[in-house]
Design an enzyme around this catalytic site. Structure first.
Site, mmCIF file in Angstrom:
data_model
loop_
_atom_site.group_PDB
_atom_site.id
_atom_site.type_symbol
_atom_site.label_atom_id
_atom_site.label_comp_id
_atom_site.label_asym_id
_atom_site.label_seq_id
_atom_site.Cartn_x
_atom_site.Cartn_y
_atom_site.Cartn_z
ATOM 1 N N CYS A 193 0.853 -1.189 0.000
ATOM 2 C CA CYS A 193 0.000 0.000 0.000
ATOM 3 C C CYS A 193 0.893 1.245 0.000
ATOM 4 O O CYS A 193 1.773 1.370 0.863
ATOM 5 C CB CYS A 193 -0.901 -0.005 1.235
ATOM 6 S SG CYS A 193 -1.849 1.513 1.401
ATOM 7 N N ASP A 233 -0.474 -5.727 0.429
ATOM 8 C CA ASP A 233 -1.803 -6.015 -0.118
ATOM 9 C C ASP A 233 -1.748 -7.346 -0.858
ATOM 10 O O ASP A 233 -0.710 -7.713 -1.403
ATOM 11 C CB ASP A 233 -2.218 -4.905 -1.096
ATOM 12 C CG ASP A 233 -2.611 -3.619 -0.387
ATOM 13 O OD1 ASP A 233 -3.187 -3.694 0.710
ATOM 14 O OD2 ASP A 233 -2.334 -2.539 -0.938
#
Ligand SMILES: [Ca+2]
Ligand SMILES: [Ca+2]
Ligand SMILES: [Ca+2]
Ligand SMILES: [Ca+2]
Ligand SMILES: [Ca+2]
Ligand SMILES: [Ca+2]
Ligand SMILES: [Ca+2]
Ligand SMILES: [Ca+2]
Ligand SMILES: [Ca+2]
Ligand SMILES: [Ca+2]
Ligand SMILES: [Ca+2]
Ligand SMILES: [Ca+2]
Ligand SMILES: [Ca+2]
Ligand SMILES: [Ca+2]
Ligand SMILES: [Ca+2]
Ligand SMILES: [Ca+2]
EC number: 1.7.1.13
Lengths: 162, 162, 162, 162, 162, 162, 162, 162, 162, 162
Positions: free
Chosen positions: G53, G60
């Site tokens: 992120c 992620d």
């Protein structure tokens, strides 16, 4: 071949219905569609279909899905059950069974639209699923059948033989 | 390459069918479609497809779905089984296998429409699924194939490699 | 931009593992268990097992689950892959394959406990699943194996051959 | 009733096996267990079982799971298929079918342990699933059977008749 | 290594937590169990575990299930997240990762009981699932761990690599 | 309250069975267990159970699982269907319905063991599932019931009210 | 950015492929499509996608589905794996990652059609799934892409964050 | 804190029940168990549990399973619903919520046995599932609770955060 | 109502975000779509939606699916989370909630297309699922919305309230 | 037959709603659609539908899905619940029930579009699923209904009667 209440009562009067053991479309009974003002579907889910392989004599098993839009007549469900049971000791290929069911139900009901999909269990690692549909010739239901064919089974269900 | 009852019997006469171990389209047999008056689908679910990777020699595995609308001929299912088994020790890329199956079945049956979808197991965390379809050129089935391509696999199945 | 066979062969000289095509337990490799102070399970999920039927020559397919508690040695996973691939063109009955895998891995690793469960695809409508387990004789692991046998598969998974 | 290679060949020599249509335990064949030194399970998944209701003549359908630990003999799987097919036109209650299968296989193989679980399709909204098990009397397998009975089906699968 | 509110606040004060990119058990934080009067389980489901293969450098992926019965201390969940993330660019074998997690959490919390189960994605068609458990030595929890080991994974989940 | 063939025939002679609309255990019929030499389970899956809430008059719906080990008598399945239907317009609490079913079937059959599990649909976001079991007092089946209670529903099925 | 055999050999020569740890489209390799006479789909299922992120640095995770109809070139699958791995330590928003993958593969292959669908795990109770598609401008494939957009994801899969 | 019919009527008399918005065990109501002669389970499935995180104020969500064997009293289900709703705007840790529910229901009913399992949605990629059980001290139900703890969750459900 | 980096930082600077407890569209933040050259979907899966029933005060629960094609602006996901949480203690009917979400996001982003589907848990045995969509008036997206409406939910998911 | 707040209050004022036990469309209540500016769907999932078979008196069970696009009026959900409950002791055929529900809701609300799909449990191995739809005559909604009919149920859900 209209719906016959007497015959029905007769049939129900004996609790030991005579299950015919070879293919017999004459057991099919029709009754009147009281909602002819409307196009609607009726579907039968039939997971207990069995016939014999005409080459080896071995039993075959399928789930058969029958879906139709009635016109003037509808098929009586108990008679449909007896009809499907009449394949039990009858030898026929998968695709011939499905085509016959369409032909017999068209003969009985003259429906606006009908389709029959058989999903058989595998032999030698391969299973076979015939899909047959029909729209009343010379009506808009012919195009209806074509539209459904082009969209048929775009998502094959996952099959792993287990 | 028409259907030959004698040959079939021959084949069945020995219970030890000779399974060819390299790609051999000559094992495919056809028979006549007795419902040529109708457009209908026949699907084969084949979860036991295996071939070899031409780069590494490592076995590959797939479930192959074959779906077609017959014209004059149909493929005999036991011969299809032998044909698919003939990829067992044959080295070929995923997309080449699927294109070959379409080409060989078109050659055999000259069908109205056919499609073949292979769903392989992953290597290095990624799996590959080729989808090939075909409509008889110069007929309405070409457009039929195009319509199915545009709707193909809008809902990818959930894959987590487990 | 064509495919270059020569280069590939060369290149595979290192990373082209030789896949043996008949049963060969000699490919199995072991390494040391660095956590011998503890009893723990390692499980291998092997959904790409295939062998040949010794009676018909037809390919058989199974998912094989191998689970063990190591003692001094562990089986190296790439060698296990090669070992399982060596059944590819080998003819053997389902229950003999599973017993052999147990015997070969016991021979290799002398584990505290091991079990092997094969789940095959059906032939003629019936599938066969052998389950074999083993606890090191003369140790508490013998009773461990017995306790697992009495609890084995009390909930058969739903099988419908599709 | 030992395993007879000749007879087996004979049976396979004709590709049109004679499928018996009434209950016939004499079709069952045994062969020798070559792993008698070990207790292990063999399970048969049989989703194509069908018989007739003795009261109404209506066909009944079930998936039957057969699981056993062999002693000296094992049941040959093709003969098991023929045996199960022999219930096809035979009238019997659900729980009697399952008890008979246990009794016939005990008679054939004299196994260490065996269990048979039938899961039938519903009639009138209710489905019936008999579960029968057996451990060789006078051996530790009697207690084995009792332990499995007390743990049987603590988690009934979700049934909604669809 | 007790729970330290200040440090926690510090950590939360910056919304850009520093994610360590190599294995670092020092990020683990503990806090007091306020229900020491009772034996109860806390489970963490961690489907976002990733590390590197020490042999090939290739990323590995797993779902890790951590379940424990606390004694005096409990692991703070945000610190556990950071700890698991610290394996991201760290090379280690599957079974070593799982043993290390058990060892580090025992070091941190000295729990009554703990177990860690990793379920990895396949490489070369085979996936590996180590399961490690631990009961505090010299207490009844040692037997507790043994009882769970004998019942471990009697029902391998169905794996098909898709 | 023994099995009475005449009465049964009578009942089947009319195809319009009188469905009782308030709780009526007198419709239950028993017949002889011909396999008394053996302990085995019979399970009824009943997904069409409905009663009324005694507080609000609102219909309640459940799937009911009934599982028992017969002694001398067994419950006839059509009479069981009528019995369960007799709750249709009867007001009773969930746990009272399940206890009553156990009590009535014990009264009818005097079984070795019986258990009844009702899984109801939610009201106000919460659903209620009573589980009642029973072993014949003064026999080993009392301990059998206790052992099953301690293992009951260790894995609650996932419920999300959809 | 053409396919370069030498480079490939180089890459394969060492079995310790260098996994790039920041976004690097230059690793992508193409090869010739030998079935240019036909429109067909190739799909890659990539459940092991991970990035960082850009706001919080937190990892992620997503499953990415890439599906395309090749024109003259195809993407080599091992290079695609390396390309996707190059996002591992790269910070980017979900929708930017998916748009970049489309742009890079268009740059590499100039395909007739391509689509990329990322399904991410939730943060703060919400998960985000971008779907990007593309048809070669000035060809019929533009309309093809529009038709697929209007039918995209009419059936959102059930998500419960578990 | 006995069951009070009047109060109940009162509560039902107004169709706008006052939903308390902070933790309030005083809303719990009990009524008499009329089957005290028997040990049986009652389970509540509660998929609509929500509370607030005491650290961040963010809402938390869980499915809570409550299962107990009543002694003299039972918890009234509508009051249980109100009690669980009273956590809605209350800040508490996952494991504290589950321990409190056990403590409050023991206080209310003094049951033979009770267990509470909360399955929460993830924060930062990890979800937490506390499981708390209790057997009446000084009775056989203490051992009952211990036996269930040792068998708790041997099969973690598959969690992928989607 | 453009994207405001400062405000964002502010919001993230405090780790105790203030969760508004009544409906507040002012928390929504937008940022610029950097891929305006392309039509693509972004979907939010929101299984943690809860509001209050305006008639009874009882909490309602839903999974909400929000899917849109951005024009110049996109909704920032953390602000969307806060916006959805602001329904927590707000009373509104199911269909009004879904229409409001569409209206507020149209107001915020002026998207090309947007749709919102809420799937609520049942009350009194019935669950309600509103589906609202919108295409920018006076553009081709109006027809886009109509086409999706005619294809909406042709396959209702199976709901059994469990 | 407009919405009547008083009546509603009246109805809610007594917590013992009178559940009518024979078909009664007069219980249906409507209220105003406040979003008439928009075409949107509202769906009711009703898994607790039951009626009686007019031939045998036996209870029938179905899940009914009702989906509509409102014009000026909407059906109040509690009144819909009472209406559906009024079929409980009413005898009618499957397809007549579904057509009646459409007719009654058209009479009540005069909607733009409505569809009703009933999925019944099997009798004699076959289940029946009628699907009825309707578009306001003389408006574009007639064509809308036809388009949905041609796409209806192209993927029959798998039915195995279990
Ligand atoms: Ca399957
Ligand atoms: Ca999977
Ligand atoms: Ca299956
Ligand atoms: Ca299946
Ligand atoms: Ca269901
Ligand atoms: Ca089913
Ligand atoms: Ca799988
Ligand atoms: Ca799968
Ligand atoms: Ca559910
Ligand atoms: Ca889920
Ligand atoms: Ca999941
Ligand atoms: Ca999922
Ligand atoms: Ca459901
Ligand atoms: Ca469920
Ligand atoms: Ca089912
Ligand atoms: Ca089923």
């Amino acid at each position: 071949m209209q719906y016959d209440r007497e015959k029905e009562v007769e049939q129900l009067g004996s609790n030991k219905t005579e299950y015919r053991m070879d293919y017999d479309p004459s057991v099919l009974e029709a009754f009147e569609n009281v909602h002819q003002y409307r196009d609607y579907f009726v579907k039968f889910n039939c997971p207990e279909f069995t016939s014999l392989c005409p080459k080896t004599g071995q039993p075959d098993f399928a789930t058969v899905y029958i879906s139709y839009i009635p016109d003037k007549k509808m098929v009586e469900s108990k008679s449909l059950k007896l009809y499907l049971f009449s394949f039990r000791n009858h030898g026929d290929f998968h695709e011939d069974c499905m085509n016959k069911i369409v032909n017999d139900l068209v003969e009985l009901m003259d429906p606006r639209y009908i389709e029959v999909w058989g999903k058989f269990t595998p032999r030698g690692g391969i299973s076979i699923d015939p899909y047959v549909n029909y729209g009343k010739p010379g009506t808009k239901w012919e195009a209806f059948a074509e539209k459904r064919l082009v969209q048929h089974d775009l998502y094959p269900e996952t099959i792993d033989n287990r």
